[in-house]
Design an enzyme around this catalytic site. Structure first.
Site, PDB file in Angstrom:
ATOM      1  N   ARG A 152     -74.322   4.081  -8.620  1.00 49.05           N
ATOM      2  CA  ARG A 152     -73.783   2.730  -8.714  1.00 49.05           C
ATOM      3  C   ARG A 152     -72.610   2.764  -9.699  1.00 49.05           C
ATOM      4  O   ARG A 152     -72.535   3.627 -10.580  1.00 49.05           O
ATOM      5  CB  ARG A 152     -74.836   1.753  -9.222  1.00 49.05           C
ATOM      6  CG  ARG A 152     -76.063   1.602  -8.324  1.00 49.05           C
ATOM      7  CD  ARG A 152     -77.039   0.606  -8.929  1.00 49.05           C
ATOM      8  NE  ARG A 152     -78.186   0.383  -8.064  1.00 49.05           N
ATOM      9  CZ  ARG A 152     -79.352   1.008  -8.166  1.00 49.05           C
ATOM     10  NH1 ARG A 152     -79.519   1.926  -9.115  1.00 49.05           N
ATOM     11  NH2 ARG A 152     -80.345   0.740  -7.342  1.00 49.05           N
ATOM     12  N   HIS A 244     -68.683   1.276  -4.166  1.00 50.40           N
ATOM     13  CA  HIS A 244     -69.856   1.069  -3.319  1.00 50.40           C
ATOM     14  C   HIS A 244     -69.728   1.822  -1.998  1.00 50.40           C
ATOM     15  O   HIS A 244     -70.722   2.322  -1.452  1.00 50.40           O
ATOM     16  CB  HIS A 244     -70.033  -0.426  -3.049  1.00 50.40           C
ATOM     17  CG  HIS A 244     -71.302  -0.743  -2.311  1.00 50.40           C
ATOM     18  ND1 HIS A 244     -72.549  -0.653  -2.895  1.00 50.40           N
ATOM     19  CD2 HIS A 244     -71.523  -1.137  -1.031  1.00 50.40           C
ATOM     20  CE1 HIS A 244     -73.472  -0.988  -2.018  1.00 50.40           C
ATOM     21  NE2 HIS A 244     -72.877  -1.286  -0.877  1.00 50.40           N
TER      22      HIS A 244
END
Length: 303
Positions: A152, A244
């Site tokens: 992330r 992402h």
């Protein structure tokens, strides 16, 4: 009345301190809670509501309806109601409320859009950065570890020097809900991190963050997003590059190669397998080919 003048604010501030100190949630998550609860304070003051103990289910529905009229879509409404539920659950735990009036109140379900990935050739094109410029070396190291470990964005910027074990090719990260996990990062990522570490002192490091801005401080999430997008353009990649998308590409490529959904779940740090199933979609043709090759009843006999 502004949120800063509202009698509803002190409880929210105490909750945000709890998220920061005890839950140790990421700065992005804390910011999201702060934004949603501030917006709710403004709407609650207009009801008027001056004490959270006076909030009941009809008032929660009114806040939801006002948010919808203000232009929030289904996903944003769900996020706002989730923040309110968490805040009220905390108040129940603190003994301020007897029950959570937001329980059982639902918002329109947002359509689930599968995140897009980029194929292996495009990833290789993106990562083919051959430069001795210190910022370029730093950026390639960030790209390599992001794609190499499926991190992330908050996990990437949160890496400290002590979190990297280069001889074993591992990185330690703090995920959502303060959950720790150790991940392999691959030989190429290790190589470029070593290149970056040889140049890191040029930036006058002011803390132990692995990746620094050109001011010597921990690089920001916004800076990473900007640099990744710029490299996508420079390298001639056909789609917009953001962190992402690299995380999803990692997951998709590992799942397509291995078929091991549980392993991908662990690598991504997902609490629920259902999240991984949505996040790492395989197209039906690939699934069908795996099924035809692997399942005994799928094998067609000759007549």
């Amino acid at each position: 009345m502004t949120p800063g003048d509202s009698p509803l604010l002190p409880a929210v501030e105490a909750f945000l301190r709890y998220l920061r100190v005890e839950r140790q949630l990421s700065p992005l998550t804390q910011s999201s809670y702060h934004h949603q609860l501030q917006a709710l304070i403004v709407m609650a003051d207009a009801l008027p509501l001056t004490d959270w103990r006076d909030l009941d289910a009809p008032k929660v529905r009114m806040l939801t309806a006002r948010s919808k009229r203000a232009g929030l879509g289904a996903a944003s409404l769900a996020l706002r109601l989730s923040a309110l539920r968490s805040f009220l659950d905390w108040q129940v735990h603190q003994g301020i409320l007897h029950a959570n009036p937001a329980k059982g109140i639902s918002t329109p379900r947002a359509p689930r859009h599968l995140p897009k990935n980029i194929d292996v050739d495009e990833v290789n094109k993106l990562l083919d950065i051959d430069s001795n410029d210190p910022l370029a070396v730093r950026d390639r190291a960030m790209l390599e570890i992001m794609y190499g470990a499926g991190l992330r964005l908050s996990e990437l910027v949160g890496i400290n020097l002590s979190h990297i074990d280069l001889p074993s090719g591992e990185v330690w990260v703090m995920g959502k809900g303060s959950k720790e996990r150790k991940l392999p990062i691959g030989r190429t990522a290790v190589l470029w991190i070593e290149h970056w570490l040889a140049l890191r002192d040029l930036f006058g490091p002011q803390d132990d963050a692995l990746f620094l801005s050109n001011q010597g401080r921990r690089i920001s999430t916004r800076n990473v997003q900007k640099r990744f997008a710029e490299w996508g353009v420079k390298q001639g990649v056909n789609s917009h590059i953001h962190p992402h998308k690299l995380r999803h590409s990692f997951a998709t490529h590992v799942l397509e190669s291995s078929g091991d959904l549980r392993a991908v779940q662990e690598l991504l740090g997902h609490a629920n397998l259902s999240t991984t199933q949505i996040y790492t979609h395989l197209d039906f043709q690939h699934l069908a080919s795996v099924y035809d090759a692997a399942h005994p009843r799928a094998k067609r006999g000759t007549s």
